[in-house]
Design a protein around this motif. Structure first.
Motif, short mmCIF file in Angstrom:
data_model
loop_
_atom_site.label_atom_id
_atom_site.label_comp_id
_atom_site.label_asym_id
_atom_site.label_seq_id
_atom_site.Cartn_x
_atom_site.Cartn_y
_atom_site.Cartn_z
N MET A 42 0.85 -1.20 -0.10
CA MET A 42 -0.10 0.03 0.05
C MET A 42 0.82 1.29 0.10
SD MET A 42 -2.93 -1.08 -0.21
CE MET A 42 -2.38 -2.27 -1.25
N VAL A 43 1.94 1.15 0.41
CA VAL A 43 3.00 2.33 0.71
C VAL A 43 3.55 2.57 -1.02
CG1 VAL A 43 5.21 2.91 1.14
CG2 VAL A 43 3.86 2.10 2.84
N VAL A 44 3.77 1.72 -1.64
CA VAL A 44 4.17 1.88 -3.09
C VAL A 44 3.07 2.19 -3.87
CG1 VAL A 44 4.80 0.59 -5.13
CG2 VAL A 44 5.91 0.05 -2.93
N TYR A 45 1.83 1.65 -3.67
CA TYR A 45 0.53 2.14 -4.30
C TYR A 45 0.08 3.58 -4.16
CZ TYR A 45 -4.42 1.72 -5.49
OH TYR A 45 -5.77 2.24 -6.08
N GLU A 46 0.11 3.91 -2.90
CA GLU A 46 -0.06 5.36 -2.48
C GLU A 46 0.92 6.30 -3.29
OE1 GLU A 46 0.68 8.10 1.35
OE2 GLU A 46 -0.53 6.66 1.55
N THR A 47 2.18 5.92 -3.22
CA THR A 47 3.12 6.87 -3.95
C THR A 47 2.80 7.03 -5.27
OG1 THR A 47 4.85 6.07 -2.13
CG2 THR A 47 5.82 7.06 -4.27
N ALA A 48 2.50 5.78 -5.97
CA ALA A 48 2.18 5.87 -7.28
C ALA A 48 1.15 6.91 -7.76
CB ALA A 48 1.81 4.55 -8.03
N LEU A 49 0.07 7.03 -6.84
CA LEU A 49 -0.98 7.57 -6.99
C LEU A 49 -0.89 9.14 -6.93
CD1 LEU A 49 -4.09 5.36 -5.35
CD2 LEU A 49 -3.35 5.51 -8.00
N MET A 50 0.08 9.45 -5.93
CA MET A 50 0.28 10.80 -5.50
C MET A 50 0.94 11.71 -6.90
SD MET A 50 -0.27 11.82 -2.64
CE MET A 50 0.76 13.15 -2.00
N PRO A 56 -3.70 14.91 -1.03
CA PRO A 56 -3.55 13.49 -0.39
C PRO A 56 -4.48 12.94 0.26
CG PRO A 56 -1.88 15.25 0.21
CD PRO A 56 -3.01 15.91 -0.49
N GLU A 57 -5.45 13.55 0.73
CA GLU A 57 -6.91 12.93 1.18
C GLU A 57 -7.39 11.97 0.31
OE1 GLU A 57 -6.07 16.11 1.47
OE2 GLU A 57 -5.55 16.53 3.32
N GLU A 58 -7.47 12.47 -0.69
CA GLU A 58 -8.22 11.69 -2.01
C GLU A 58 -7.47 10.35 -2.38
OE1 GLU A 58 -9.94 12.41 -6.50
OE2 GLU A 58 -9.19 14.07 -5.32
N VAL A 59 -6.20 10.78 -2.28
CA VAL A 59 -5.18 9.44 -2.65
C VAL A 59 -5.40 8.29 -1.38
CG1 VAL A 59 -2.98 8.76 -2.96
CG2 VAL A 59 -3.77 10.84 -3.79
N ARG A 60 -5.37 8.72 -0.25
CA ARG A 60 -5.42 7.75 0.61
C ARG A 60 -6.90 7.22 0.68
NH1 ARG A 60 -1.99 11.84 5.17
NH2 ARG A 60 -0.10 11.26 4.33
N GLU A 61 -7.91 7.80 0.67
CA GLU A 61 -9.19 7.38 0.42
C GLU A 61 -9.27 6.34 -0.40
OE1 GLU A 61 -12.97 6.53 1.34
OE2 GLU A 61 -11.78 7.74 2.52
N MET A 62 -8.45 6.48 -1.66
CA MET A 62 -8.48 5.51 -2.67
C MET A 62 -7.76 4.18 -2.31
SD MET A 62 -9.35 4.41 -5.77
CE MET A 62 -9.71 5.89 -6.64
N VAL A 63 -6.81 4.29 -1.50
CA VAL A 63 -5.90 3.31 -1.05
C VAL A 63 -6.79 2.66 0.18
CG1 VAL A 63 -3.99 2.92 0.46
CG2 VAL A 63 -3.73 4.31 -1.46
N ARG A 64 -7.42 3.20 1.05
CA ARG A 64 -8.17 2.52 1.97
C ARG A 64 -9.21 1.68 1.26
NH1 ARG A 64 -7.23 7.32 5.18
NH2 ARG A 64 -9.00 8.28 4.06
N PHE A 94 -6.96 3.50 -10.38
CA PHE A 94 -5.94 4.50 -10.64
C PHE A 94 -6.54 5.71 -11.34
CE2 PHE A 94 -4.51 0.06 -10.90
CZ PHE A 94 -3.40 0.04 -10.04
N PHE A 95 -7.66 6.27 -10.84
CA PHE A 95 -8.32 7.39 -11.26
C PHE A 95 -8.37 7.33 -12.82
CE2 PHE A 95 -5.84 8.84 -7.41
CZ PHE A 95 -6.92 8.98 -6.51
N GLY A 96 -8.42 6.19 -13.42
CA GLY A 96 -8.64 6.21 -14.76
C GLY A 96 -7.27 6.48 -15.57
N GLU A 97 -6.41 6.46 -15.09
CA GLU A 97 -5.19 6.80 -15.76
C GLU A 97 -4.20 5.45 -15.98
OE1 GLU A 97 -2.86 10.08 -14.17
OE2 GLU A 97 -4.63 11.13 -13.59
N ASP A 98 -3.90 5.04 -17.15
CA ASP A 98 -3.25 3.70 -17.40
C ASP A 98 -1.75 3.91 -17.08
OD1 ASP A 98 -3.33 0.96 -18.61
OD2 ASP A 98 -1.52 2.06 -19.87
N GLY A 99 -1.20 5.15 -17.08
CA GLY A 99 0.11 5.50 -16.93
C GLY A 99 0.46 5.21 -15.31
#
Length: 336
Positions: A42-50, A56-64, A94-99
């Motif tokens: 999840m640490v790696v996943y959060e960093t990629a979404l950032m 950050p709140e929206e990113v962490r909500e996606m991870v949770r 991934f917020f719809g982003e393939d990258g």
């Protein structure tokens, strides 16, 4: 270097003496606990979404949400299991982003290789060792993080994202963003600090505060968002006056100068000559005592002592003349 050290000491005093220092410290620690809970995947996943630039709140909500959906007590969310899930799921995570999906998969793959190099070490511990490792710090200190073995292979992460990954992984560092730079400027570090200079100054401040660097980073960020500048001023020491010199010190000149007054100008006391030294002085020059200078001292002097004894017929005798028998080649022959 001395100026930077003094500035860090002064800044640490200002922060520690804030009226609400304890409350700010508690809030900063609480914000850090709101992270991913230390799960490596999840640490790696959060960093990629950032990288998406979302709050950050929206990113962490996606991870949770991802964790609540796929976490199972029987099958933990390891890096390998998380990679398998993301390969079959769509880009909605991934917020719809393939990258972002590709970046997450690459990061997970690189850290899986690192985990495989350790035996019976938890993934989170492997990630923390990487974040706090000497090699990682050296790449950052030399400003060549793009050549770090993991980040350099993956690519796509800037310096701030790298620092976010290190903080989320449990490293003793912080994210040197613009808020931290503004807080340092208010503390007296001056404007124009780049991210590397901001990181060095903030980590040094954390050492003087005796606090973890991530907590100090959160505190500085909060102070910057508030625009806080009313820091207490440390007490200034009054300059000390040099004591007046004593009469004995006045007699001693400065380094490299002459000494006047005191014992230097007093006449030296004449010490008595020992009797045996006086007897030797009287004996000197007496021929009967055997102290007569020898002729060898000046053999050409006519009045040198001992010369008259050597004068006589023997002294004026000439060396014998050489005869025929002394000529070379005539020894033992008679004249013809």
């Amino acid at each position: 270097m001395v100026e930077l050290a003094d500035r860090a000491v002064e800044s640490a005093w200002k922060v520690k003496n804030l009226k609400d220092f304890d409350q700010r410290l508690e809030r900063a620690a609480g914000r850090l606990d709101e992270g991913t809970g230390g799960l490596a995947a999840m640490v790696v996943y959060e960093t990629a979404l950032m990288k998406s630039g979302r709050p950050p709140e929206e990113v962490r909500e996606m991870v949770r949400s991802f964790r609540e959906t796929f976490e199972d007590e029987e099958v933990p969310l390891t890096m390998a299991h998380t990679s398998g899930i993301m390969n079959v799921e769509g880009n909605d995570w991934f917020f719809g982003e393939d990258g972002l999906r590709v970046l997450t998969g690459q990061l997970l793959g690189q850290f899986q290789h690192r985990v495989a190099q350790y035996n019976y070490v938890d993934e989170s511990e492997v990630l923390r060792r990487w974040a706090d490792g000497y090699d990682t710090r050296l790449f950052v200190r030399r400003r060549i993080f793009e050549t770090e073995p993991i980040i350099g292979v993956v690519g796509g992460l800037d310096f701030l994202l790298l620092q976010h990954l290190r903080v989320a992984a449990g490293g003793d560092t912080l994210v040197p963003n613009a808020e931290v730079a503004r807080a340092l400027e208010a503390l007296g570090y001056g404007p124009g600090l780049d991210p590397y200079e901001t990181l060095a100054a903030a980590e040094d401040l954390a050492l003087h505060l005796d606090l973890p660097a991530p907590v100090v980073g959160e505190m500085l960020g909060e102070l910057a968002r508030e625009g806080f500048e009313d820091y207490p001023e440390p007490p200034r020491e009054e300059p000390r006056t040099a004591p007046s010199a004593t009469p004995q010190e006045d007699a001693v000149a400065s380094e490299g100068g002459a000494v006047s007054g005191g014992a230097a100008d007093e006449p030296r006391e004449q010490k008595p000559v020992p009797p045996e030294r006086a007897e030797r002085a009287e004996v000197t020059g007496d021929p009967a005592a055997g102290e007569e200078p020898s002729r060898v001292q000046d053999p050409q002097a006519g009045d040198a002592p001992g010369v008259s004894e050597e004068d006589g017929p023997a002294s004026g005798a000439a060396p014998p003349e050489s005869g025929p028998e002394d000529k070379p080649g005539t020894s033992g022959r008679e004249d013809a």
